[in-house]
Structure formats: C-alpha cells, structure tokens
Design an enzyme around this catalytic site. Structure first.
Site, PDB file in Angstrom:
ATOM      1  N   SER A 404       0.807  -1.221   0.000  1.00  0.00           N
ATOM      2  CA  SER A 404       0.000   0.000   0.000  1.00  0.00           C
ATOM      3  C   SER A 404       0.840   1.271   0.000  1.00  0.00           C
ATOM      4  O   SER A 404       0.354   2.333  -0.415  1.00  0.00           O
ATOM      5  CB  SER A 404      -0.932   0.003   1.221  1.00  0.00           C
ATOM      6  OG  SER A 404      -0.209  -0.225   2.409  1.00  0.00           O
ATOM      7  N   ASP A 518       4.695  -7.948   6.250  1.00  0.00           N
ATOM      8  CA  ASP A 518       5.282  -9.190   6.780  1.00  0.00           C
ATOM      9  C   ASP A 518       5.671  -8.997   8.241  1.00  0.00           C
ATOM     10  O   ASP A 518       5.384  -9.839   9.098  1.00  0.00           O
ATOM     11  CB  ASP A 518       6.520  -9.578   5.967  1.00  0.00           C
ATOM     12  CG  ASP A 518       6.197  -9.926   4.531  1.00  0.00           C
ATOM     13  OD1 ASP A 518       6.289 -11.105   4.174  1.00  0.00           O
ATOM     14  OD2 ASP A 518       5.826  -9.010   3.760  1.00  0.00           O
ATOM     15  N   HIS A 659       0.029   5.073   6.924  1.00  0.00           N
ATOM     16  CA  HIS A 659       0.521   5.239   5.558  1.00  0.00           C
ATOM     17  C   HIS A 659       1.174   6.607   5.380  1.00  0.00           C
ATOM     18  O   HIS A 659       1.030   7.496   6.227  1.00  0.00           O
ATOM     19  CB  HIS A 659      -0.632   5.059   4.562  1.00  0.00           C
ATOM     20  CG  HIS A 659      -1.112   3.649   4.493  1.00  0.00           C
ATOM     21  ND1 HIS A 659      -2.165   3.187   5.287  1.00  0.00           N
ATOM     22  CD2 HIS A 659      -0.702   2.591   3.757  1.00  0.00           C
ATOM     23  CE1 HIS A 659      -2.358   1.900   5.028  1.00  0.00           C
ATOM     24  NE2 HIS A 659      -1.491   1.514   4.104  1.00  0.00           N
TER      25      HIS A 659
END
EC number: 3.1.1.5
Length: 1450
Positions: A404, A518, A659
């Site tokens: 993203s 991850d 983000h």
C-alpha cells in the site's frame, strides 16, 4: 489447530444464540445450580492485581458518571445474537434444539459469574448474576420483540429480588447483540444505513430500560466478530450466517480495520448525543469486540469464561474515545484496574468525549513539489548495451511492485478523513507516480521525466492495480512478500502486451519495496514470515524479472525500520485512530516496551534487511550485462519526524497514522533518487523525513546510475590510466622512476601487512590468525585489480612482469609470502631482522635481478609497539622506536640498490579504542584486549590514555624527523618517502553513529579487506602526490579515486622531483629532557636496605673523577677560557636550572625529591657542592677524593650522615689511558683497580646508606680518523704522548685497545665483589654504558661535533646531557642486562622510568644475579679482553686527552 483462549468456540456460538428465561445462581436452584459450578471455575486461579481498599469510599455514588465498581450491587445480561432477517422479512427463526438451551444457559451464567467475581473484589456483597436470554420456543418473532421480552423479564426479576433495593442499588446491565452480516465493514454509506437500522432495533429496549430501571450502567456489546470467528474456526453444526449485506467493495485487511474504527466511531457519536447519556442515574456505553485483523495460527488451548468477562471489564476501564476495541493476545490474560485519578466506570461525560476530529500534529500539505536544477540531462550518445553505463535520460519505462505504500493509500487524503485512506493515490506514489510535474508533485517518475519527457509506465490519479491508470504500478495494498511473485508475473505480462513500449530495447527502472506487512504479522506466524522465507519470496520475484525482462535496472528497497511507528502510537497528545494502527500492525504496536518480543521484532527487522542485502550482494543478478538489482537502503534507519515541540509529527502520515502522506512520498522519492546515484557501499542508510533536501544531480565524474560494478567500491578497482609506458631506458635515478619501471615489490611490517584476518568472516575470531598475504594492501597479489585492490595489483597494470608480491595465505616462511616479510605482532625492534631476511631473499631469488631491478619496498610498523608500551615504557620509548626504525632503514640504504622505500605511518590506536568502546557486543573485548592492553584498557581522560597519545605523537614525529633529515637522500638510486595518508584517520561511522565494524576483522583490531582496499588506494594516491601536498587524512568510507600519472608528471614522487625542500629545523634551545614518569613516590618508610632503594629515597648526591665530572669547557662560548669548570652542568652532579633545560643526574632526581642535597651549581669552587672531581685526576687520586668527600659530607650540617641515603658516582680512567704508554707498570689494570678499590673501601668503612655508581671508562679505539680539518690535533700531543707517537703502528694501537678493554672488564667485576655485599645498606653497581661508544653522527651520517666544545676535546652541554641520560637508564636496568653502549641521538623522551613492578635502583641482589660469581671473585680477579668495540667515540678525543695530560704533568 488450537482455538483462541477464553470461552469455548462452541460455547461462544451458543452464547450468541442465547436461550430463554432469566436465571440466577443461587444455592437452592436445584440442578441448575450445581452444573454451572462444575462447568465454570471463573476466577479461581486468576491473580487479582487491583487494590480495592485504596479506592473505597463510604458514600454510595449518586451519579452514574462517578460510579465505582464497589457501588455495583448486581450484574445482569440480556441479548439477541441471531442473524438479522433477510431484507423485508423482519423475522428470524428462533427455534433451537432443547439440548442447546442448557448449554446456552451455562455459557451466559459463566460469563456473568466471571464479571461478577471481578466486581466482588470491590464489593463483597454483590449479588449473584442474572442472565435473561431470548425465548427461543415461541415460534417466529422479530429481534426487537425478543429483546423487548428479555428486557421486561429482566426488570420483573430485578423488582422481585428481595436482596436488591431496586430504587437505590446500582446495576450493571449488559445488552448483547450481533451484526453478523458484517455490513459495518462496507462503505460508509452502507454502514450508516445498517447502523441506523440497528439503532432503531435497540432504541426501544434501551428506552424501556432507561424509563424503568433506576441507577443503571448499560454496556451495549457488539459480538459480531466473535461469532464470525467462531464460525470460521470451528465446526459447530450450525449453518454460517447468510451474507445479507453484500459490500460493494472487496473487504481487505486495511478496509476492515478502517471500517471497524468507523463503525465504533459512529456508535459512540450516536450514543454520546443520545438521551441515554443525559441523566445522572443512567448511561449507555458502546463496547465493541473486534478481533485482530490477523489472528495467530497457533493459540493456547480454550480457557474458561473469564476471557470475555475480562474484555468487557477492561473496556469499561478505558475512557470512551480511547477504547481500542480489538481482541489481542497480549490483553487476553490481563486485567485493568481503576486508577486513583479515575476510580469510576467510564461514560461519555466523564471521558470528556467529543465527536472525533482527527487533526494532524504539524503542517499538512496537499502537494510537495521540488525545484529541479540538474544541468546535464542528456542521454548517452548511443543506447547503452550495459546497465553499468546507464544514464537517467536513457530510461524509457518505469514500473513498481510492493504494497500500500507504493499503491499510494491515503497519500492525498485530507486531515481526519480516515475513510479516504482506502483510496489509492497511485499518481502520488513516491517510486512510480506521475501526477502533474516535478514542480508540484515529487516522485521518482517525475524526476526521470525531467531527463526523458517520453517516459512510460508511471501511474496517475487513483485506483487499484487493475485499473488502466495504474499502468506499471502493480503494487497491491496489503501485499506481503509471498504475493510479490504474482506481481512480477503481472508486470512482465503488462509490459510485453503494451504496444507503446519496446520491451526488448527500452531501458526500464523497476522499484520493489515490500516487507512492512510481513513484519506487522510476523509474530503470529514465525514460519511464514521468517527472514529466510521473506528473502526466498523476494528471490522468487527477482528471479522472474531476471529471467523475463531485458534491459532493466531494479531498485530493491530495503524493508523500512518499522519500530519508530510505536512513537506515534504511544504519544497521547497525537490524535491517531489507534484501533486501526493496532489492527494493521499488531506485532509492532501490541508489544510491551523492553519486552523480549519487541527485541525479537527489532532483530527480525534487521535480519530482513541483512538477508536481502546478502541476496543482492551474492551476484545472482549480475550475470547479464543488461540487468542488475541494486539494494537501496535509505529506509534501514528511519527517524520519526517531530514538531518543534518534540512531538511525533503526524502531518507526515495519512489520517490513519500508518501510511505516508504526500509530503513523505515526496521526500522518499528524493531519498530513493539519491540512493540510485550513490555508489554501492556508500549509500545513505538513514532517512530523516523532516529535512527536505534538493534533488541530487549526476555529474561528469559519475554520470551513471550506480551499480556494484561501476561503483568501484567493492574490493576491486577499475584502472583507466593512459600513461602506462615505462621509461625509454631503465632509469638510473630514483627521481625519474615511472610506475612501469618497477619490477620488484616487497613489504615489511606487522600483522596488518602480513594480512591477518583480512578475509575472516564476522564472528570467526579464530580465523584472525590466518595470514591472507595475497590480500595485503601493500604486498598482496591475489587475482587482479578488478577483483582485489592492492599496490602490487595496481603496479601490475603498468608492468605485467612485476614480481615479489605474495599470494594466498601462509606465514612469512611460506613460498607464497615471497617478498612480503612482515611478521604478525612484529615491533620496531624486529624490523632490522626482517630487512636482513628480505635482502637475502632478493639476492638469492633468480626472479630478482638484485642490482638492476627497481624495487618498491613498503614499511609499516609501530602499532604493536604501542599495544605494549605501558608494559615497558623504556623498551618501547619513542627514542628506541626511532633508533630501531633508523637501523632498519640504514641497512636498506646501505645494502639495496635501486629502491624506493614507502614509509607508511601506523594507524592511530585511538581508532581501535573507539571501535571497541562503541561496539562491546560485536567486539570480543575479553579475548583481544589482552593483545593490545595498553590501548584498550586505559579509562577516558586517564593519565594512561594521555601517555598513549603522547607516545603516538612522538612515534609519528620521530618518523617525520628521520625522513626529513635527508639521511636517505645521499644516493641517486635510493630514497625513503614518508606516505602520510594515515596520519589523520577518521573512524568509519554508520548512520546511527556506531563505528562500522565491516572495516575491521572479527577481533576489531586488525583490518578487513574493505579497509585494505582503501589503504591500497590511498597509498597509491600518496605515491603520485608531490611532497608537501600529500594527502594526510583518510576517511575509509569516502570514495578514493584511483590516481594516474600524466605526461607532465609521470614519475613516482620524491623530494627532488617534487621540488621540495626539507624544512630547516629550528635551533634547539637547550638539551633538557621531558619527564614522563608516573611512579615518583618514595618508600612508605625510609628503607634500611639498599636493594629496596627508590629514586625518591635519595637525599644526597655526590661525584668524583676527572675533567668529565668537573665539566670543563662544557660551555666555552660563554667564557674567555676553555678551562672553566661548568660544574653546574656536569652530567653526574650538576644542578643548574631544571631537567627541562639541563639534563643531569641531580635534575632527574629532583623530580623525585626536590629537596636533594649535594649537587654543584655554577662554576665557582664554593658552589661545587659534593663534586670533588679534579680535571687531571687519575685512578691513584681516587682514595684522596674519597677522603675529601667523606669529610665534606660529615661537615655539612644539613646532611644526616647516618640516616640519609647517598648516591655517589665515580668515573675515572681517561688520563690513566693517556699515560699508560709511558709507564705500563704503574698504569696497569691491577694498579687502576687497586686505587678504585681503596676509594670504595673508604666509603665502605666511613659512610652508612650508600649506593655507588662506578662508571666504566670510555671505549677509545678507532681514533685518529680524518676530521675534515675541523679539529687539527695539536703538535704537542704528537710529540709528548708516547701512545700517540705510535698511532700508525697497528700493534701499538691493538695494545692500547686491549688495555682499554681490560680496564672496563676489571671494573665490571666490582659489582660482584663479596666485600661490598656484606652490608645491607651498601652497594657498588658498575654502569657500563661507555663500554661500546658509537661515534656520534649527524642526521646525514656525518661526524656530529655538537657533542664537544670548540676545542673538540671537552664534552659540550649536549654531551653531558647524553651521559646523564645513559647513566640514569643504566641505573634502572638489571645487572647483567644493562645497556653497554651510548646512543648519541637527540630525543627529549629517552629517560627511562621506574615502574610499580620494578621501582628500585638495581643492585646485584635485586637483579636476581646469582651470588656465586661474587664469591668466586672475592679474592682473585680474572681479566678478560672484551669483544672489539663497534667504533670509537670521536675523532681526536684521545689525542686531545693525551695532549691535555702532558700539559698538566709538565
């Protein structure tokens, strides 16, 4: 697979389908009583952490907004958790098997009991809990009707309960409902519609409770996701809930987290403004139960009902608006407690809740452009065929893969618009976005478009990866590394199908960035997200690109350092949707500070970065000339941006605080571009988003995108020199020597040159003993220059027939070592031996033409000396270091023709100290500090450290003085050049401020190949730099360009071809010495034994002898007569000035005892002190001088003859030697010793507490050499001295030499005479420093007359200073190990020091010499002729003494 802890999943599902009838746990409730007690153990084994007594108040709360747990009298529950009806039906089938009703009842009772048990710790009188689940047997009924029935049943039960005061007692009521359709995960509009529907459904029940039940705190609990989780993870026998509210958008991890948060916010906004929270006796609070977005694969075995009860309780302890709502492993077993400040249950009012307005901390920017000023924007002249010569303007296609952060989620979202984070602003993406231009939007694509406006592949606008505007931005929001291969395949397919690009011919930039997701999920599945698996996934994707894509430059961006996100999450002053953050990244944000799990995450993050680096560095993707993968590490160390107030700056983030905002995308783009231009090995690994930096520009020196091969920062180096030809004919002068003329290379030194540990891997400490000589910077010849950078490999580019270099591994005796004769651990004292071996090898090896071949010999020594200097500061003094180095270079100068010698400075030991001190985890302190104790163990600001720095500077200074003396520039074919690149060395530092241990071997002392590479480049650069302009500073991390000779300057530089004049040394103002001794204290009590006598114990000093002790003529220029006795300057007894200006034995002793008595001053008789020497005295005069000295001592009132320790120095024999030729019998050795013995006997009988120095007479052979006319021998000497009359007679001179030796040998026995060893307070010690006296030479090797006065006979002040130093040093050397020669070289630091281990003046006994020798010689003397001396003292000295003696006798 095990289930999640807490209520069993079957039980949870049953709970969510609650049965009928209110039930209360009483002791008399029949069979319904015992069964629950058997099933639920509630909080029996739970450790209760709260301290209720601290919170107790006697007065019952009147307001629900100050309601304490101790105020609650009863706990109850109602609810309906059935699937909502299909649209338009309004009903749900409530029929359930009878067998389930009992279990439903048990589950409900268990949860309420657990919650009641918690409250019972605060209020022991709390009543048994009540459950009122739905009827379930009434056929078809609506959810609203069912809840209405339950509410009415509950109210009736409460009113009928005799133990409950319905009007006054506080009740805790929990209303359970479900939203299993998951419509709350849909878009905002759908969510609002469904929320209003639920609110309408529940409003009637809440209104009823509000109207009928006084004093109530109502929890509105949504268990939708608990139900969904149960259905997903366990077969229950029931059909899953139908999807009656199908979302228009796909549900992703991000969308689910955002919608969960939005759903909770919507409920809280509705309730906060509702009538249910306007009164003092009633409140409704929404408690959400959201599961983590990703749950662990392995969970503990099912527990009892405490889990759900604890979660309800903990939610009640959290202020509204700060509830996180997610179920996570860390909180399943913890209980929160009321605080002293907030001892009540939280409502909207006491939480000061306001409708959320998320505002960033810091200045928000919608766009961030950058000024582009690069002048050179041209492509290559022709399309390059190699990726290693790729200019920015050659790039025609851009693409990207990732998650993203590359998809651009939230990049353009306005502050507070959390829902908009789901929008993918691909046109703003840092690595591939192409919205607008560089002036308004900073991205890598827009930077490249400044070089090539026709660039293809960038994304614009918004949309997912499968939309046309995404183009070659194939990043997928929420992607993990295991999805990267699919992205690679899709990207390759798109490129091949795109008709606007030439897939085979166009050069492409592809940026890959993955790993954050991850890491965020790694704690839940360590196998799936292990560093090895992560790297394997990347390898799979890169392999696809490598196999399928021609002409590609791939940026592999290191995974970001993710833990700084915790700073944003943990700062309460920063407004962030923390529930979203915890949902997206539980493995980072759910961990406790300083926990083992957090440490493991940090290490896993580092391993992701490290293993990715190893994959790229393996060369796997450098097998084709048109393809490479370059690691771009700018995110490896990230600093959280902060405001001026020091708070984390949320304006750099999207509204979800996770983000990147457009500002951060812009600065990431500039950082990536900078990384792309930075050489491999020198890339920025640190990112500070606060700093807006300009766009870096390629230049003529470095016009290409950096790859491993074109960076020249591996261990190899590219050579682009054009002037490689040798001289037209072999040069005869070292000053016209070209690199191609060099035919032999050799090296001398220690472990660095021997190559210890150069190629040892990190942690392999044992391998440091391996000598990687083929990789040694100055002598190694492994492989070729493009692989291994060493001086020989550079020289082989000029002359392929070069010989002498070492290869492979092996010790100094191995054949592969060849002319690399460096020995690990060698010190300066070993250098001469290395030189002798090297010369012998060069003479004997057929590959070397010893007389005709030009040789480069590199010498580097000194580090090992400094490692041990504190163990024996006398042995490793700067003076001795200089002497050893000079001796070695003198041998080379004398023996080796056609040689250029590089003298390389040693590395400053402070570098090793810093590496050790700042890397205690990586550096094996305990194992290797022993090897360099004197450097590694001194404390900061300690005296020992100051001494180390002083020794270091003295070593360096002595090297410079030695070379600049011009001593080695007397032959046309030989020169020594100091290469000073290590004089000032900078510690290689990582971005985090720690030393970069990759430059060092595993022991952190020796150097790795990375460092050797830089040493070779720096040495070569120095060799081509003129003297006076040589680089004297080395930063190992800087790029060192490989210099080239030119047509104008083709030679290796020497002082002459540099037009360099050695600086004229300033005149030496005095011959004083620097005092560096630290052990100055006297004995704790006055010693009674001479064998325990410290310098500070000496109270009286005295001397006897001849003109050397009277110091006649020591300063003739200040007197009209050369006969003036300058007793105050006398080496053994003078006390004029201080040690810093005049070096004499008393001035040395004054440093230990300023109150010392007896020294001479000035020139007058009455200031002679205890100096009884006479100018013309001989041995026969010594008894008389002894008597006079005893008399003087006894008559001096300031001397305590019994208690004071006395030091007497005796030197006699010069005049005896002069007269020996006339009367051999009277001046025989036997007579000489007899008189001295008589004088010593007087002292033995008359004086207590005495230490006597007996100094051997000077060695006087080898005289009568030419003095250049400066000291013409007077005719009187030649006429009246029988010895010198026969100076041309070899036999006569041999006889004189024999007598000289006999006098010395006879005196040497005195130390062992039994008579003088009978008293504990008396010792005679012979000091032999004059036994072998070297001719004093100047720096160019000529006769140095500054040691003598103008008559070339008497010693000057300088000569006396040297004698004083030699005597003092002899006194501190053990008998049998004393220095037997005098070193006439100037150095202010030659004085030795007593040490804590050896604090005493040396005698035979404390030297541990066997006393048998003394016993043997107590009655008989055995004479021996000493070994022939190395050389005479000075030309004419004996003749002058003879002449002087004759004159006195006459």
């Amino acid at each position: 697979m095990e289930s999640w802890p807490g209520v069993s999943l079957v039980g949870l599902l049953l709970l969510l389908l609650l049965g009928q009838g209110p039930s209360q746990i009483h002791g008399s409730s029949g069979e319904n009583t015992s069964q629950p007690q058997q099933v639920f153990r509630t909080l029996k084994n739970f450790s209760f952490p709260c301290k209720p007594k601290k919170l107790e108040l006697s007065v019952l709360s009147k307001s629900v907004h100050s309601l304490r747990p101790s105020d609650i009298k009863l706990v109850a529950a109602i609810g309906n958790l059935e699937t909502p009806p299909a649209p338009g039906s309004g009903v749900v089938n409530m029929e359930k098997p009878q067998s389930l009703e009992s279990e439903l009842q048990n589950v409900c009772i268990g949860i309420m009991t657990a919650l009641s048990d918690i409250i019972r710790h605060f209020n022991p009188s709390v009543l048994m809990p009540t459950c009122s689940p739905g009827k379930g047997t009434a056929g078809h009924t609506t959810i609203a009707e069912d809840l209405w029935i339950q509410a009415k049943e509950l109210v009736r039960h409460l009113k009928d309960n005799p133990e409950l005061d319905f009007e006054k007692d506080w009740k805790l009521i929990t209303v359970l409902f479900s939203n299993t359709s998951q419509c709350h995960l849909c878009s905002s509009d759908q969510q609002k519609r469904h929320l209003m529907k639920h609110m309408e459904m529940l409003s009637g029940v809440l209104d009823y409770l509000h109207r009928e039940v006084p004093r109530a705190f109502v929890n509105l609990v949504d268990l939708s996701e608990v139900l969904t989780m149960a259905q997903q993870h366990q077969e229950t026998g029931f059909s899953p809930a139908p999807e009656i509210c199908k979302c228009s958008e796909e549900i992703t991890k991000l969308s689910k987290a955002v919608m969960q948060w939005s759903y909770q916010e919507a409920w809280e906004d509705l309730l906060a403004s509702s009538k249910f929270n306007k009164h003092e006796t009633f409140a409704v609070v929404f408690q959400s139960f959201f599961s983590e977005v990703e749950l662990p694969l392995e969970r503990p075995s099912p527990q009892d009902s405490t889990t759900l009860a604890l979660r309800i309780w903990n939610s009640m302890m959290e202020p509204v608006g700060r509830k996180d709502g997610t179920l996570n492993e860390a909180e399943r077993k913890t209980m929160k407690c009321p605080s002293q400040e907030s001892p009540y249950l939280f409502t909207y009012r006491n939480s000061n809740y306001q409708a959320r307005q998320l505002k960033p901390i810091g200045k928000f920017q919608m766009k961030e452009g950058t000024k582009f000023t690069c002048p050179d924007k041209d492509p290559s002249d022709s399309i390059p065929t190699t990726v290693h010569r790729l200019r920015p303007a050659d790039i025609k296609v851009i693409g990207a893969m990732g998650d993203s952060l590359t998809a651009g989620n939230g990049a353009g979202s306005s502050p507070g618009n959390v829902l908009d984070v789901l929008t993918q602003y691909r046109g703003l993406s840092w690595s591939v976005g192409g919205d607008e231009t560089i002036e308004t939007v900073t991205t890598l694509a827009n930077i490249l478009r400044e070089f090539n406006p026709s660039l293809k592949g960038f994304s614009v606008g918004t949309g997912k990866e499968n939309t046309p505007r995404a183009s070659f931005n194939q990043a997928v929001a929420g992607a993990k590394s295991d999805g990267l291969a699919a992205q690679a395949k899709k990207l390759v397919s798109l490129m091949k199908d795109d008709k606007t690009i030439n897939f085979q011919e166009d050069w492409k930039i592809i940026t890959v960035f993955i790993g954050g997701n991850d890491l965020c999920g790694s704690c839940n599945n360590l196998a799936r997200f292990s560093p090895q698996t992560f790297t394997d996934n990347i390898k799979t994707a890169l392999d696809i690109l490598h196999a399928e894509v021609p002409r590609a430059f791939v940026n592999m961006v290191s995974v970001i350092e993710i833990t700084p996100l915790r700073e944003l999450f943990n700062e309460p002053k920063v407004s962030c949707p923390r529930m979203i953050l915890r949902s997206l990244c539980p493995c980072v944000l759910n961990l406790g500070e300083n926990s083992a799990e957090l440490a493991q995450l940090v290490e896993r993050n580092r391993q992701y970065q490290e293993e990715t680096g190893k994959l790229i560095e393996s060369g796997r993707y450098d097998t084709r000339d048109d393809f490479t993968v370059v690691l771009q590490p700018m995110f490896e160390n990230v600093v959280m941006p902060r405001t001026l107030e020091g708070l984390p700056d949320s304006s750099f983030f999207a509204p979800d605080c996770f983000h990147f905002n457009v500002k951060t995308h812009a600065r990431s783009a500039i950082a990536l571009w900078k990384n792309m231009l930075e050489p491999v090995g020198r890339k920025t690994r640190h990112q500070n988003f606060e700093i807006k930096v300009p766009i870096m520009c390629p230049n003529q020196t470095s016009p290409f995108l950096s790859t491993t091969k074109n960076s020249n920062l591996g261990h190899g180096t590219s050579m682009s020199c054009e002037e490689k030809a040798p001289s037209a004919s072999p040069p005869t002068s070292v000053h016209t020597l070209r690199p191609a003329d060099i035919q032999v290379v050799a090296a001398l030194g220690d472990s660095v040159t021997a190559g210890n540990g150069i190629s040892s891997q990190e942690g392999d400490l044992a391998d440091v003993t391996t000598q990687y000589r083929g990789l040694s910077y100055s002598a190694g010849g492994d492989k070729f220059l493009e692989n291994v950078t060493t001086l020989p490999n550079i020289l082989r580019e000029f002359n392929g027939n070069l010989t002498g270099y070492s290869v492979g591994t092996g010790d100094v005796n191995s054949a592969s070592a060849f002319l690399n004769q460096a020995v690990p651990g060698a010190k300066a004292e070993n250098l001469a031996s290395q030189v002798q071996t090297l010369i012998q090898k060069m003479k004997n090896d057929t590959r070397v033409n010893f007389h005709q071949d030009w040789k480069v010999i590199t010498v580097m020594i000194g580090a090992s000396d400094l490692c041990d200097f504190c163990k024996d500061s006398n042995r490793y003094s700067a003076a001795n270091f200089s002497d050893h180095l000079r001796n070695a270079l003198d041998i080379l100068h004398k023996e080796v023709p056609r040689a250029l010698v590089n003298l390389v400075d040693f590395m400053n030991p402070s570098i090793i100290r810093q590496v050790f001190l700042k890397n205690p985890d990586k550096c094996p302190v305990n194992q290797t500090s022993v090897l360099c104790n004197c450097v590694l163990t001194p404390g900061e600001d300690s005296h020992e450290l100051a001494r180390l720095e002083a020794f270091t500077k003295s070593y360096q200074s002595s090297m410079l003085q030695l070379v600049e003396s011009g001593r080695y520039d007397t032959r046309e074919d030989f020169s020594v050049v100091l290469q000073p690149f290590l004089f000032n060395i900078r510690l290689p530092i990582l971005e985090n401020g720690n030393p970069d241990t990759s430059f060092f071997a595993p022991d952190c002392i020796l150097l790795s190949q990375k460092f050797h590479t830089q040493l070779a480049r720096a040495l070569w650069a120095n060799m081509l730099e003129p003297l006076g302009k040589k680089m004297d500073t080395l930063d190992p991390k800087e790029l060192i360009a490989l210099a080239c000779p030119t047509k104008d300057k083709p030679f290796l530089r020497t002082f002459r071809n540099s037009n360099y004049t050695y600086p004229i040394k300033p005149a030496i103002e005095n011959w004083g010495s620097d005092f560096l001794c630290t052990e100055q204290s006297p004995s704790s009590k006055v010693p009674t034994s001479v064998h325990e006598l410290r310098p500070s114990d000496i109270k009286v000093v005295a001397a006897m002898g001849d003109f050397l002790t009277t110091a006649t003529g020591a300063r003739p220029s200040e007197s009209s007569s050369l006969d003036t006795p300058w007793r105050g300057l006398s080496w053994s007894i003078g006390g004029d000035g201080t040690l810093e200006t005049h070096t004499t034995l008393p001035n040395i002793l004054k440093k230990f005892n300023p109150s010392i008595l007896g020294f001479s001053t000035g020139t007058l008789e009455n200031t002679a002190g205890l100096n009884v020497a006479e100018e013309g005295a001989r041995a026969q005069d010594m008894p008389a001088q002894a008597q006079a000295l005893v008399k003087k001592m006894k008559s001096t009132p300031t001397i305590n003859i019994q208690e004071d320790w006395k030091l007497i120095t005796l030197l006699i024999g010069n005049n005896d030697l002069c007269l020996y030729c006339e009367d051999p019998e009277n001046y025989s050795t036997r007579e000489y010793v007899k008189y001295i013995q008589h004088a010593l006997d007087i002292f033995y009988e008359e004086l207590p507490r005495v230490f006597i120095n007996v100094v051997e007479v000077m060695e006087l052979s080898g005289l009568l050499h030419d003095q250049g006319g400066k000291c013409a021998m007077p005719l009187a000497v030649q006429k009246n001295c029988s010895c010198l009359k026969r100076s041309q007679n070899l036999m006569a001179m041999q006889e004189l030499k024999k007598v000289n030796g006999n006098l010395q040998s006879a005196l040497s026995e005195l130390s062992y005479w039994h008579r003088y060893m009978q008293r504990e307070d008396f010792a005679v010690t012979v000091q032999p420093f004059f036994r072998n006296t070297f001719v004093p030479l100047d720096e160019r090797g000529g006769l140095d007359l500054t040691f003598f006065s103008e008559d070339c006979f008497h010693f000057s002040v300088r000569g006396h200073a040297e004698m004083a130093i030699a005597l003092w040093n002899n006194m501190l050397e053990p008998v049998g190990k004393k220095t037997t020669s005098n070193n006439f070289t100037y150095n202010r630091t030659k004085l030795k020091c007593p040490s804590p281990e050896n604090p005493f003046l040396y005698t035979v006994r404390n030297s541990q010499i066997l006393l048998d020798k003394a016993k043997e010689n107590s009655n008989t003397l055995y004479w021996a002729v000493p070994v022939a001396a190395v050389g005479g003292l000075v030309v004419g000295i004996l003749g002058m003494m003879l002449w002087r003696t004759v004159r006195l006798v006459q």
